[in-house]
Design an enzyme around this catalytic site. Structure first.
Site, PDB file in Angstrom:
ATOM      1  N   LYS A  15       0.858  -1.189   0.000  1.00 46.63           N
ATOM      2  CA  LYS A  15       0.000   0.000   0.000  1.00 46.63           C
ATOM      3  C   LYS A  15       0.892   1.236   0.000  1.00 46.63           C
ATOM      4  O   LYS A  15       2.047   1.185   0.429  1.00 46.63           O
ATOM      5  CB  LYS A  15      -0.890   0.013   1.247  1.00 46.63           C
TER       6      LYS A  15
HETATM    7  P1  NAD Z   1     -13.470   7.423  -2.568  1.00 45.11           P
HETATM    8  O1  NAD Z   1     -12.440   8.446  -2.341  1.00 45.11           O
HETATM    9  O2  NAD Z   1     -13.991   7.243  -3.953  1.00 45.11           O
HETATM   10  O3  NAD Z   1     -14.740   7.646  -1.613  1.00 45.11           O
HETATM   11  C1  NAD Z   1     -14.662   7.759  -0.242  1.00 45.11           C
HETATM   12  C2  NAD Z   1     -16.041   8.164   0.247  1.00 45.11           C
HETATM   13  O4  NAD Z   1     -16.076   8.161   1.660  1.00 45.11           O
HETATM   14  C3  NAD Z   1     -16.449   9.565  -0.190  1.00 45.11           C
HETATM   15  O5  NAD Z   1     -17.826   9.565  -0.504  1.00 45.11           O
HETATM   16  C4  NAD Z   1     -16.215  10.397   1.068  1.00 45.11           C
HETATM   17  O6  NAD Z   1     -17.015  11.569   1.112  1.00 45.11           O
HETATM   18  C5  NAD Z   1     -16.621   9.387   2.113  1.00 45.11           C
HETATM   19  N1  NAD Z   1     -16.102   9.677   3.438  1.00 45.11           N
HETATM   20  C6  NAD Z   1     -14.861  10.067   3.809  1.00 45.11           C
HETATM   21  N2  NAD Z   1     -14.805  10.214   5.136  1.00 45.11           N
HETATM   22  C7  NAD Z   1     -16.031   9.889   5.608  1.00 45.11           C
HETATM   23  C8  NAD Z   1     -16.614   9.836   6.898  1.00 45.11           C
HETATM   24  N3  NAD Z   1     -15.910  10.132   7.974  1.00 45.11           N
HETATM   25  N4  NAD Z   1     -17.896   9.457   6.993  1.00 45.11           N
HETATM   26  C9  NAD Z   1     -18.619   9.148   5.896  1.00 45.11           C
HETATM   27  N5  NAD Z   1     -18.123   9.167   4.671  1.00 45.11           N
HETATM   28  C10 NAD Z   1     -16.865   9.546   4.531  1.00 45.11           C
HETATM   29  O7  NAD Z   1     -12.842   6.079  -2.016  1.00 45.11           O
HETATM   30  P2  NAD Z   1     -13.261   4.596  -2.360  1.00 45.11           P
HETATM   31  O8  NAD Z   1     -12.377   4.122  -3.446  1.00 45.11           O
HETATM   32  O9  NAD Z   1     -14.737   4.507  -2.497  1.00 45.11           O
HETATM   33  O10 NAD Z   1     -12.780   3.864  -1.026  1.00 45.11           O
HETATM   34  C11 NAD Z   1     -13.617   3.736   0.125  1.00 45.11           C
HETATM   35  C12 NAD Z   1     -13.097   2.596   0.961  1.00 45.11           C
HETATM   36  O11 NAD Z   1     -13.089   1.408   0.172  1.00 45.11           O
HETATM   37  C13 NAD Z   1     -11.656   2.748   1.467  1.00 45.11           C
HETATM   38  O12 NAD Z   1     -11.531   2.138   2.719  1.00 45.11           O
HETATM   39  C14 NAD Z   1     -10.861   1.978   0.459  1.00 45.11           C
HETATM   40  O13 NAD Z   1      -9.610   1.547   0.974  1.00 45.11           O
HETATM   41  C15 NAD Z   1     -11.797   0.831   0.200  1.00 45.11           C
HETATM   42  N6  NAD Z   1     -11.544   0.138  -1.051  1.00 45.11           N
HETATM   43  C16 NAD Z   1     -11.676   0.761  -2.252  1.00 45.11           C
HETATM   44  C17 NAD Z   1     -11.383   0.049  -3.402  1.00 45.11           C
HETATM   45  C18 NAD Z   1     -11.539   0.662  -4.753  1.00 45.11           C
HETATM   46  O14 NAD Z   1     -11.294  -0.035  -5.752  1.00 45.11           O
HETATM   47  N7  NAD Z   1     -11.956   1.887  -4.876  1.00 45.11           N
HETATM   48  C19 NAD Z   1     -10.974  -1.282  -3.331  1.00 45.11           C
HETATM   49  C20 NAD Z   1     -10.883  -1.896  -2.092  1.00 45.11           C
HETATM   50  C21 NAD Z   1     -11.162  -1.165  -0.958  1.00 45.11           C
END
Ligand code: NAD
Length: 408
Positions: free
Chosen positions: A97
């Site tokens: 990461k």
């Molecule tokens: P992103 O940046 O697209 O979205 C994050 C979202 O979370 C946004 O809507 C933001 O406003 C919201 N957010 C941030 N802080 C917050 C809070 N305190 N309360 C409520 N909402 C909040 O990111 P993503 O890619 O959707 O990732 C979200 C999670 O999923 C992370 O933990 C990431 O590691 C995990 N993840 C993502 C992927 C991927 O392919 N995108 C893959 C595996 C895991």
């Protein structure tokens, strides 16, 4: 308590359950590579990391996060989860990461590009399709991957699209990567419903986080007719016991709005949203959202970790004690990295695979992940959690690779 140390407690449980030796468990005590650099833009300094946790199964693999709260402890924990996730998904990767302690929301496009290029400038010698392969994570996207690939190729003097995934199609990406994490989480949630809630009508769902993972997953579940009664983003949430209009909410979000501006429901704080009465709570924002401080107030019977690490160790004990089921992150959100693997394999072979075929393959891999975890869970009914079942499978595959290499 650090997030990484929190997870060591989970590993201790696995060690006891499976009778694994201390020497074998030492594989999981620290990352194999940990690199740090300071980026500097307009006189401001930004700490940044790239950490490979384990590489017995293959090159490092895991996203890069831009967030003002990024720390070494967080990146290390995320790299550890990636190692387990890749192992559980049966793909040929170790776990890694990266992160930059930086607020992309306060930056303009030029600064964002500068941070992306400087990051590669500092770490390019450790990256590559056979070394360590980044991807998007929180607040990073296809554009950032493009700048990073361009910088890497400029510095290395060759084309190597497989050094990073989550790219736009023009640079060797595959379009299904965009909603792959959500699609994977959706398939797992359907399996959860099939196995635990098959006799229930009118299932209610709350989603925390409305970004790449949360938004697409909400859309898929709403299209199937599930009642989404609450959603939130970083600015707060919205709630309607009769169900929210997800199409309108997505249009609002895509237009640059925040979900709590939505008029078709009542505005709630993020803390309140987590405690709403619902059947399923999908956690799709960040880690450490359910802790000992709010675990006892959670009313959902089922929690799905689409984010990495949203339920911490102490919280999980409280939830388990109350009979609640948590679908672990390393299973629920593995659709993204599985699809990254398809992209990487395509880049390496030069072959272009049909996307319908890849979508079928993703479905198959997600369902296989669920049935292996659920099968292990059922071996000892009531004695282990779904997370413990997933950890046992993932830990054992890494240990088998370490043993085959003669390292332990
Ligand atoms: P992103 O940046 O697209 O979205 C994050 C979202 O979370 C946004 O809507 C933001 O406003 C919201 N957010 C941030 N802080 C917050 C809070 N305190 N309360 C409520 N909402 C909040 O990111 P993503 O890619 O959707 O990732 C979200 C999670 O999923 C992370 O933990 C990431 O590691 C995990 N993840 C993502 C992927 C991927 O392919 N995108 C893959 C595996 C895991």
């Amino acid at each position: 308590m650090s997030i990484f140390e929190d997870n060591q407690k989970r590993l201790k449980e696995i060690q006891a359950l499976e009778g694994i030796s201390d020497q074998e468990m030492s594989v999981f005590s620290a990352p194999v590579k940990s690199n740090y650099a300071e980026l500097e833009i307009n006189g401001r300094k930004y700490p940044s990391w790239r950490i490979v946790f384990n590489e017995a199964l293959g090159p490092g693999k895991g996203g890069i996060r831009f967030h003002p709260d990024v720390s070494e402890d967080e990146v290390r924990a995320l790299a550890f989860w990636m190692a387990l996730k890749n192992s559980l998904a049966d793909i040929p990767y170790g776990g890694a990461k990266g992160g930059v302690k930086f607020d992309p929301k306060a930056a303009d496009k030029k600064e964002l590009e500068e941070v992306s290029r400087q990051y590669i400038g500092k770490f390019h010698q450790y990256l590559g399709q056979d070394k360590d392969v980044p991807a998007p994570d929180v607040y990073t996207n296809g554009q950032i991957m493009s700048w990073m690939l361009d910088e890497f190729e400029k510095r290395e003097g060759r084309h190597e699209p497989g050094m990073i995934t989550g790219k736009p199609v023009e640079l060797g990406g595959i379009s299904m990567r965009g909603d792959a994490t959500a699609q994977g989480g959706y398939l797992i949630t359907k399996e959860l419903i099939k196995n635990f809630l098959s006799d229930r009508q009118d299932i209610k769902i709350v989603v925390q986080g409305f970004g790449n993972a949360g938004l697409f997953m909400t859309e898929k579940l709403a299209n199937d007719g599930y009642k989404i009664i609450g959603v939130s983003d970083s600015r707060g949430g919205v709630y309607n016991a009769d169900g929210l209009n997800i199409k309108e909410l997505i249009a609002l979000k895509n237009g640059g709005g925040a979900v709590n501006e939505y008029k078709g429901g009542q505005s709630v704080s993020n803390a309140e949203l987590l405690e709403l009465k619902t059947d399923i709570l999908i956690l799709a924002a960040l880690e450490n959202q359910i802790t000992k401080d709010n675990a006892a107030n959670i009313k959902a019977d089922y929690l799905v970790e689409l984010a990495n690490g949203p339920v911490n160790y102490e919280a999980e004990q409280i939830l388990a004690g109350a009979g609640k089921i948590v679908v672990p992150d390393i299973l629920a959100n593995s659709g993204g990295v599985i699809t990254s693997y398809f992209e990487w394999a395509q880049n390496r072979t030069g072959q272009i695979l049909d996307e319908d075929y890849l979508r079928q393959l993703l479905d198959k891999k997600m369902k296989s992940g669920w049935s292996r975890v659920y099968g292990k869970y059922q071996e000892k009914p009531g004695a282990i959690t779904l997370r413990q079942a997933a950890y046992i499978i993932a830990v054992k595959r890494i240990l088998a690779a370490e043993k085959a290499r003669g390292r332990i």
